[in-house]
Design an enzyme around this catalytic site. Structure first.
Site, PDB file in Angstrom:
ATOM      1  N   CYS A  46       0.800  -1.228   0.000  1.00  0.00           N
ATOM      2  CA  CYS A  46       0.000   0.000   0.000  1.00  0.00           C
ATOM      3  C   CYS A  46       0.833   1.278   0.000  1.00  0.00           C
ATOM      4  O   CYS A  46       0.266   2.373  -0.039  1.00  0.00           O
ATOM      5  CB  CYS A  46      -0.974   0.002   1.179  1.00  0.00           C
TER       6      CYS A  46
ATOM      7  N   CYS B  90      13.728  -0.667  11.985  1.00  0.00           N
ATOM      8  CA  CYS B  90      13.239   0.167  13.080  1.00  0.00           C
ATOM      9  C   CYS B  90      11.865   0.671  12.663  1.00  0.00           C
ATOM     10  O   CYS B  90      11.755   1.540  11.786  1.00  0.00           O
ATOM     11  CB  CYS B  90      14.230   1.310  13.268  1.00  0.00           C
TER      12      CYS B  90
HETATM   13 FE    FE Z   1       0.251  -1.683   3.812  1.00  0.00          FE
END
Ligand code: FE
Length: 133
Positions: free
Chosen positions: A100, A120
């Site tokens: 996404c 991280c």
């Molecule tokens: Fe995503």
């Protein structure tokens, strides 16, 4: 491999909390030690908080002491996309959800051996999908 998820800015604003939106869609960073998964040791799969794609396994999570959830590797290399980030006068490698395009965090080379890799990641970018007992 998840389908590519494309939403308008309006849709992201509607589906995310303001805090999640700031991190996932505007590449903000949550304050260290503020996230709900910093000290989480539960088993499961960490999914993208925006689209639900599987990103990191609890097996790859370690205590980095940095104040952000840290992982040695993604569940699949293809789950994330790495991009050069020259913001804030630094040269860093940004980690983005490949499905996404949402911001997850950054990757550094000071992780535990043998890989030496430290992903991280903001807690706000993640949703833990617990393993059923
Ligand atoms: Fe995503």
């Amino acid at each position: 491999m998840a389908e590519r998820v494309v939403h308008s800015d309006e849709q992201w604003r509607a589906s995310l909390t303001p805090e999640q939106y700031a991190v996932l869609r505007c590449s903000d960073t949550e304050p260290p030690f503020s996230g709900k998964y910093v000290n989480c040791h539960d088993d499961g799969t960490y999914r993208c908080a925006a689209c639900g794609a599987a990103l990191f396994s609890s097996d790859a999570k370690f205590d980095s002491g940095t104040g952000w959830p840290s992982f040695t590797e993604p569940v699949l290399a293809e789950a994330v996309e790495l991009r050069e980030d020259r913001s804030h006068g630094l040269v860093r490698t940004e980690v983005v959800c490949r499905a996404c395009g949402s911001h997850l965090g950054h990757v550094f080379d000071d992780g535990p051996q043998p890989s030496g890799t430290r992903y991280c990641i903001n807690s706000l970018s993640l949703e833990l999908d617990p393993l059923d007992a």
